[in-house]
Design a protein around this motif. Structure first.
Motif, mmCIF file in Angstrom:
data_model
loop_
_atom_site.group_PDB
_atom_site.id
_atom_site.type_symbol
_atom_site.label_atom_id
_atom_site.label_comp_id
_atom_site.label_asym_id
_atom_site.label_seq_id
_atom_site.Cartn_x
_atom_site.Cartn_y
_atom_site.Cartn_z
ATOM 1 N N ALA A 69 104.118 37.335 42.671
ATOM 2 C CA ALA A 69 103.509 37.108 41.197
ATOM 3 C C ALA A 69 102.537 36.515 41.020
ATOM 4 N N VAL A 70 102.678 35.660 41.729
ATOM 5 C CA VAL A 70 101.687 34.093 42.107
ATOM 6 C C VAL A 70 100.115 34.727 42.805
ATOM 7 N N PHE A 71 100.850 36.330 43.909
ATOM 8 C CA PHE A 71 100.328 36.572 44.864
ATOM 9 C C PHE A 71 99.337 37.575 44.182
ATOM 10 N N LYS A 72 99.833 38.221 43.186
ATOM 11 C CA LYS A 72 99.379 39.306 43.032
ATOM 12 C C LYS A 72 98.004 38.725 41.505
ATOM 13 N N THR A 73 98.881 37.392 40.696
ATOM 14 C CA THR A 73 97.488 36.700 39.917
ATOM 15 C C THR A 73 96.904 36.337 40.897
ATOM 16 N N LEU A 74 96.759 35.884 41.946
ATOM 17 C CA LEU A 74 95.885 35.505 42.592
ATOM 18 C C LEU A 74 94.914 36.412 43.104
ATOM 19 N N LEU A 75 94.864 37.326 43.669
ATOM 20 C CA LEU A 75 94.487 39.124 43.669
ATOM 21 C C LEU A 75 93.478 39.108 42.857
ATOM 22 N N VAL A 76 94.129 39.183 41.050
ATOM 23 C CA VAL A 76 93.287 39.624 39.903
ATOM 24 C C VAL A 76 92.987 38.632 39.728
ATOM 25 N N ALA A 77 92.296 37.601 40.042
ATOM 26 C CA ALA A 77 91.537 36.407 39.728
ATOM 27 C C ALA A 77 90.796 36.181 41.042
ATOM 28 N N VAL A 78 90.778 36.984 41.869
ATOM 29 C CA VAL A 78 88.998 36.740 42.743
ATOM 30 C C VAL A 78 88.963 38.096 42.237
ATOM 31 N N ILE A 79 89.422 38.733 41.846
ATOM 32 C CA ILE A 79 88.695 40.197 41.592
ATOM 33 C C ILE A 79 87.985 39.781 40.482
ATOM 34 N N VAL A 80 88.436 38.925 39.169
ATOM 35 C CA VAL A 80 87.562 38.776 38.792
ATOM 36 C C VAL A 80 86.653 37.920 38.490
#
Length: 174
Positions: free
Chosen positions: A8-19
């Motif tokens: 969940a933390v990895f997915k959140t970080l990935l979305v943050a990087v994309i944004v």
């Protein structure tokens, strides 16, 4: 608990990087974008609908290629058959990764997501090859039409290229 928290933390970080990279790549203020969307005419929204339709068409072609590649000549199916809506979700979700610098993240994301649902890796690699061949064919078709419109070459060239394409399709071993 840690097993669920790490992804969940990895997915959140990935979305943050994309944004982050989307916001950084677009040099507009949010108020400018909102103002444009409020004052855009019907042609803009019609083009967005057309873009969405073609994205869905491209995704469904990808699903058909992946599913067709997984069938052996004997009729036996290797791996899982990808459903249309599941394939659309995988294809469209992976499109967001195009905005991360590098140029291959959408393919990598699509491969990871498709592998999770059981699509064989060789079918995915074949679909990428076919996708790029179709992309080059579309670009060449557009270039030929543009050459005729700009009076660079005669219409006879379009007829010859179309005949070559039809013959190639008719005699290409499936």
């Amino acid at each position: 608990m840690l097993r669920r928290m790490v992804p969940a933390v990895f997915k959140t970080l990935l979305v943050a990087v994309i944004v982050f990279f989307i916001v950084r790549s677009v040099p507009l203020k949010l108020s400018d974008v909102a103002s444009y969307l409020a004052h855009a005419d019907g042609w803009f929204y019609a083009s967005m609908l057309l873009f969405a339709a073609f994205l869905m068409l491209q995704a469904s072609i990808w699903v058909l290629i992946v599913n067709a590649f997984g069938v052996e000549p004997t009729g036996y199916r290797r791996g899982a058959k990808l459903g249309l809506f599941g394939g659309l979700r995988i294809f469209i979700d992976s499109q967001f990764a195009k905005y991360i610098p590098g140029g291959f993240w959408n393919y990598a994301g699509r491969m990871v997501l498709a592998t999770r649902v059981g699509v064989p890796l060789d079918a995915q690699l074949a679909s990428i090859i076919y996708e790029n061949v179709l992309l080059v064919a579309a670009a060449l078709s557009y270039a030929l039409v543009l050459f005729v419109v700009l009076n660079v070459v005669p219409l006879l060239l379009i007829a010859a290229a179309t005949s070559l394409f039809v013959l190639t399709y008719a005699y290409y071993p499936r």
